[in-house]
Design a protein around this motif. Structure first.
Motif, PDB file in Angstrom:
ATOM      1  N   LEU A  14      11.381  -8.097  15.435  1.00 35.25           N
ATOM      2  CA  LEU A  14      11.656  -6.836  14.767  1.00 35.25           C
ATOM      3  C   LEU A  14      12.250  -5.886  15.793  1.00 35.25           C
ATOM      4  CD1 LEU A  14       8.447  -6.197  12.605  1.00 35.25           C
ATOM      5  CD2 LEU A  14      10.735  -6.695  11.734  1.00 35.25           C
ATOM      6  N   ARG A  15      13.056  -4.947  15.299  1.00 41.53           N
ATOM      7  CA  ARG A  15      13.603  -3.909  16.162  1.00 41.53           C
ATOM      8  C   ARG A  15      13.236  -2.557  15.592  1.00 41.53           C
ATOM      9  NH1 ARG A  15      19.724  -1.766  17.055  1.00 41.53           N
ATOM     10  NH2 ARG A  15      19.638  -1.367  19.304  1.00 41.53           N
ATOM     11  N   LEU A  16      12.472  -1.801  16.360  1.00 39.96           N
ATOM     12  CA  LEU A  16      12.087  -0.460  15.966  1.00 39.96           C
ATOM     13  C   LEU A  16      13.087   0.544  16.529  1.00 39.96           C
ATOM     14  CD1 LEU A  16       8.235  -0.530  16.604  1.00 39.96           C
ATOM     15  CD2 LEU A  16       9.513  -1.303  14.599  1.00 39.96           C
ATOM     16  N   SER A  17      13.321   1.598  15.759  1.00 37.44           N
ATOM     17  CA  SER A  17      14.167   2.703  16.201  1.00 37.44           C
ATOM     18  C   SER A  17      13.390   3.997  16.080  1.00 37.44           C
ATOM     19  CB  SER A  17      15.437   2.793  15.346  1.00 37.44           C
ATOM     20  OG  SER A  17      16.209   1.626  15.426  1.00 37.44           O
ATOM     21  N   CYS A  18      13.718   4.938  16.930  1.00 38.42           N
ATOM     22  CA  CYS A  18      13.110   6.265  16.866  1.00 38.42           C
ATOM     23  C   CYS A  18      14.224   7.280  17.089  1.00 38.42           C
ATOM     24  CB  CYS A  18      12.029   6.411  17.913  1.00 38.42           C
ATOM     25  SG  CYS A  18      11.335   8.071  18.045  1.00 38.42           S
ATOM     26  N   ALA A  19      14.564   7.982  16.027  1.00 32.70           N
ATOM     27  CA  ALA A  19      15.630   8.984  16.081  1.00 32.70           C
ATOM     28  C   ALA A  19      15.041  10.349  16.387  1.00 32.70           C
ATOM     29  CB  ALA A  19      16.382   9.011  14.753  1.00 32.70           C
ATOM     30  N   ALA A  20      15.591  11.004  17.396  1.00 30.95           N
ATOM     31  CA  ALA A  20      15.057  12.279  17.869  1.00 30.95           C
ATOM     32  C   ALA A  20      15.994  13.428  17.524  1.00 30.95           C
ATOM     33  CB  ALA A  20      14.845  12.223  19.380  1.00 30.95           C
ATOM     34  N   SER A  21      15.403  14.590  17.309  1.00 31.26           N
ATOM     35  CA  SER A  21      16.180  15.805  17.098  1.00 31.26           C
ATOM     36  C   SER A  21      15.327  17.006  17.451  1.00 31.26           C
ATOM     37  CB  SER A  21      16.672  15.900  15.647  1.00 31.26           C
ATOM     38  OG  SER A  21      15.581  15.931  14.756  1.00 31.26           O
ATOM     39  N   GLY A  22      16.002  18.119  17.765  1.00 34.31           N
ATOM     40  CA  GLY A  22      15.293  19.366  17.997  1.00 34.31           C
ATOM     41  C   GLY A  22      14.858  19.621  19.417  1.00 34.31           C
ATOM     42  N   PHE A  23      15.217  18.740  20.330  1.00 35.13           N
ATOM     43  CA  PHE A  23      14.906  18.964  21.745  1.00 35.13           C
ATOM     44  C   PHE A  23      15.941  18.224  22.574  1.00 35.13           C
ATOM     45  CE2 PHE A  23      13.191  14.778  22.840  1.00 35.13           C
ATOM     46  CZ  PHE A  23      12.839  14.272  21.595  1.00 35.13           C
ATOM     47  N   ASN A  24      15.917  18.474  23.896  1.00 29.54           N
ATOM     48  CA  ASN A  24      16.890  17.855  24.785  1.00 29.54           C
ATOM     49  C   ASN A  24      16.476  16.411  25.077  1.00 29.54           C
ATOM     50  OD1 ASN A  24      18.740  17.145  26.727  1.00 29.54           O
ATOM     51  ND2 ASN A  24      18.558  19.047  27.885  1.00 29.54           N
ATOM     52  N   PHE A  25      16.996  15.503  24.288  1.00 21.70           N
ATOM     53  CA  PHE A  25      16.606  14.100  24.385  1.00 21.70           C
ATOM     54  C   PHE A  25      16.937  13.522  25.763  1.00 21.70           C
ATOM     55  CE2 PHE A  25      15.546  10.040  22.596  1.00 21.70           C
ATOM     56  CZ  PHE A  25      16.399   9.121  23.183  1.00 21.70           C
ATOM     57  N   ASP A  26      18.046  13.956  26.347  1.00 15.23           N
ATOM     58  CA  ASP A  26      18.516  13.363  27.602  1.00 15.23           C
ATOM     59  C   ASP A  26      17.493  13.465  28.721  1.00 15.23           C
ATOM     60  OD1 ASP A  26      22.106  14.137  27.465  1.00 15.23           O
ATOM     61  OD2 ASP A  26      20.759  13.054  26.119  1.00 15.23           O
ATOM     62  N   ILE A  27      16.673  14.516  28.716  1.00 11.06           N
ATOM     63  CA  ILE A  27      15.750  14.726  29.827  1.00 11.06           C
ATOM     64  C   ILE A  27      14.334  14.282  29.488  1.00 11.06           C
ATOM     65  CG2 ILE A  27      17.120  16.643  30.735  1.00 11.06           C
ATOM     66  CD1 ILE A  27      14.934  18.531  29.664  1.00 11.06           C
ATOM     67  N   ALA A  28      14.161  13.675  28.340  1.00 10.27           N
ATOM     68  CA  ALA A  28      12.823  13.255  27.918  1.00 10.27           C
ATOM     69  C   ALA A  28      12.566  11.804  28.311  1.00 10.27           C
ATOM     70  CB  ALA A  28      12.672  13.403  26.412  1.00 10.27           C
ATOM     71  N   ALA A  29      11.399  11.575  28.910  1.00  6.63           N
ATOM     72  CA  ALA A  29      10.931  10.198  29.043  1.00  6.63           C
ATOM     73  C   ALA A  29      10.416   9.775  27.677  1.00  6.63           C
ATOM     74  CB  ALA A  29       9.820  10.108  30.077  1.00  6.63           C
ATOM     75  N   MET A  30      10.783   8.588  27.273  1.00  3.17           N
ATOM     76  CA  MET A  30      10.413   8.127  25.936  1.00  3.17           C
ATOM     77  C   MET A  30       9.433   6.957  26.044  1.00  3.17           C
ATOM     78  SD  MET A  30      12.007  10.194  24.001  1.00  3.17           S
ATOM     79  CE  MET A  30      11.630   9.423  22.415  1.00  3.17           C
ATOM     80  N   ARG A  31       8.469   6.958  25.155  1.00  6.06           N
ATOM     81  CA  ARG A  31       7.431   5.932  25.165  1.00  6.06           C
ATOM     82  C   ARG A  31       7.209   5.381  23.767  1.00  6.06           C
ATOM     83  NH1 ARG A  31       5.536   9.980  28.702  1.00  6.06           N
ATOM     84  NH2 ARG A  31       4.961   9.199  30.768  1.00  6.06           N
ATOM     85  N   TRP A  32       6.819   4.146  23.722  1.00  9.98           N
ATOM     86  CA  TRP A  32       6.294   3.541  22.502  1.00  9.98           C
ATOM     87  C   TRP A  32       4.810   3.251  22.719  1.00  9.98           C
ATOM     88  CZ3 TRP A  32       8.584   3.160  17.871  1.00  9.98           C
ATOM     89  CH2 TRP A  32       9.975   3.240  17.801  1.00  9.98           C
ATOM     90  N   TYR A  33       4.021   3.671  21.751  1.00  8.07           N
ATOM     91  CA  TYR A  33       2.594   3.372  21.719  1.00  8.07           C
ATOM     92  C   TYR A  33       2.320   2.554  20.457  1.00  8.07           C
ATOM     93  CZ  TYR A  33       1.631   7.087  25.149  1.00  8.07           C
ATOM     94  OH  TYR A  33       1.581   7.868  26.271  1.00  8.07           O
ATOM     95  N   ARG A  34       1.140   1.958  20.422  1.00  3.44           N
ATOM     96  CA  ARG A  34       0.707   1.320  19.184  1.00  3.44           C
ATOM     97  C   ARG A  34      -0.800   1.488  19.020  1.00  3.44           C
ATOM     98  NH1 ARG A  34       1.628  -5.115  20.668  1.00  3.44           N
ATOM     99  NH2 ARG A  34      -0.089  -5.317  22.182  1.00  3.44           N
ATOM    100  N   GLN A  35      -1.223   1.435  17.771  1.00  2.00           N
ATOM    101  CA  GLN A  35      -2.651   1.549  17.471  1.00  2.00           C
ATOM    102  C   GLN A  35      -3.000   0.570  16.370  1.00  2.00           C
ATOM    103  OE1 GLN A  35      -4.040   5.516  16.565  1.00  2.00           O
ATOM    104  NE2 GLN A  35      -6.126   4.960  17.105  1.00  2.00           N
TER     105      GLN A  35
END
Length: 116
Positions: free
Chosen positions: A18-39
């Motif tokens: 499977l391929r998950l996607s996460c589309a971001a908006s409303g903040f400066n995405f370029d400077i954000a470290a991005m993480r995937w969590y699961r529960q």
């Protein structure tokens, strides 16, 4: 308004992908470290994968190393999680998270179910 919208979850068989996607908006995405969590049900939320803002360095939980790949497309403001060789124990709700200097944002999660 900050938004993180995950998609791509669903049902997969053991050994599938499977391929998950996460589309971001409303903040400066370029400077954000991005993480995937699961529960998983009855378990604590765990960090699955990280990708830095600069250089795109990645790190993974031992349980998914060699099977999952995190990547990002800054032009599309999207982070991905490619999940291969899925196992029953990968069943969980998957969340993406954006980390800036003083803020952390979360998506609403997407269900991944691995079942034969």
């Amino acid at each position: 308004q900050v938004q993180l919208v995950e998609s791509g979850g669903g049902l997969a068989q053991p050994g599938g992908s499977l391929r998950l996607s996460c589309a971001a908006s409303g903040f400066n995405f370029d400077i954000a470290a991005m993480r995937w969590y699961r529960q998983a049900p009855g378990k604590e939320r765990e960090l699955v994968a990280v990708i830095t803002s600069v250089g795109g360095s990645t790190n993974y939980a031992d349980s998914v190393k060699g099977r999952f790949t995190i990547s990002r497309d800054n032009a599309k403001k999207t982070v991905y999680l490619q999940m291969n060789s899925l196992k029953l124990e990968d069943t969980a709700v998957y969340f993406c998270s954006a980390q800036l200097t003083y803020q952390r944002y979360w998506g609403q999660g997407t269900q991944v179910t691995v079942s034969s």
